[in-house]
Design an enzyme around this catalytic site. Sequence first.
Site, mmCIF file in Angstrom:
data_model
loop_
_atom_site.group_PDB
_atom_site.id
_atom_site.type_symbol
_atom_site.label_atom_id
_atom_site.label_comp_id
_atom_site.label_asym_id
_atom_site.label_seq_id
_atom_site.Cartn_x
_atom_site.Cartn_y
_atom_site.Cartn_z
ATOM 1 N N THR A 232 2.369 8.703 2.569
ATOM 2 C CA THR A 232 1.797 7.931 3.698
ATOM 3 C C THR A 232 1.061 7.146 1.790
ATOM 4 O O THR A 232 0.955 7.395 1.264
ATOM 5 C CB THR A 232 0.684 8.795 4.500
ATOM 6 O OG1 THR A 232 -0.124 9.566 3.917
ATOM 7 C CG2 THR A 232 1.791 9.304 5.524
ATOM 8 N N CYS B 15 -1.730 15.471 -2.087
ATOM 9 C CA CYS B 15 -1.915 13.807 -1.394
ATOM 10 C C CYS B 15 -2.741 13.333 -0.368
ATOM 11 O O CYS B 15 -3.823 14.153 0.490
ATOM 12 C CB CYS B 15 -0.213 13.996 -1.034
ATOM 13 S SG CYS B 15 0.151 14.878 0.790
ATOM 14 N N HIS B 16 -2.120 11.809 -0.111
ATOM 15 C CA HIS B 16 -2.720 11.484 0.697
ATOM 16 C C HIS B 16 -2.698 11.752 2.086
ATOM 17 O O HIS B 16 -3.269 12.046 3.359
ATOM 18 C CB HIS B 16 -2.692 9.590 0.805
ATOM 19 C CG HIS B 16 -2.919 8.813 1.487
ATOM 20 N ND1 HIS B 16 -2.147 8.761 2.455
ATOM 21 C CD2 HIS B 16 -4.090 7.837 1.706
ATOM 22 C CE1 HIS B 16 -3.191 7.773 3.757
ATOM 23 N NE2 HIS B 16 -4.235 7.402 2.525
ATOM 24 N N ALA B 17 -1.138 11.910 2.626
ATOM 25 C CA ALA B 17 -1.410 13.352 4.198
ATOM 26 C C ALA B 17 -2.064 13.882 4.178
ATOM 27 O O ALA B 17 -2.734 13.727 5.326
ATOM 28 C CB ALA B 17 -0.224 12.791 3.844
#
Length: 214
Positions: A146, A169-171
């Site tokens: 994402t 991470c972003h997600a």
Amino acid sequence: LGRVLAEMGAIAEPGDVFYFNPYELERFLFDVTSAWATGVPVRGTQEWKDRIARRKDIIAVLRQWNPVPCLGEPPEVVTDPIAIMFWGVTTERVREWLAGEAGTGARTLTGAAAAPGVAEGRARVVRDESELPTVEIGEILVCPITAPSWGPTLAKVKAVVTDIGGMMCHAAIVCREYGIPAVVGTAYATTTIRTGQLVRVDGDRGIVEIVSES
């Protein structure tokens, strides 16, 4: 810029400007502005259009390819904190990926337990941002990775499963903020799970199960 160039006939479509690399774009714009200033046709228009067409063909082929999670000979121990935290590339995960322990036909996937909780729902496989409008409220988002632009979509779903990613991470970060389960770094989610399947996401244990086909 793309729209103006297309209206001038220098490129076929506004989006074609993104098929240039920075050096080519500088040369191309010099050609266009010189032609405009002197009132002559743009030099090399067909050459540029041929180059764009060739790159479109390459991109079309690449979109049909599902790359393997790992290439080459991995180190015995992965110690890079960035690789571990952001991309989920740990010693154990690399061994699992190279061994091909999951893939087409598998019913259970494992990954990093990135956001706690358990959720069950219909899967929606999204391979790039162009498919985000297909995601419906209450679905399980299954994707390669994402990005910040995906934020509004993440607010609609029950849980998130990604091929790539680690605890930072972003997600993972957004799902923890939104309070929805997430399992990241599964490697094979988008090639194993199909849209419409009933899946269960266990963000406490890092396990994703395909419960049924419908």
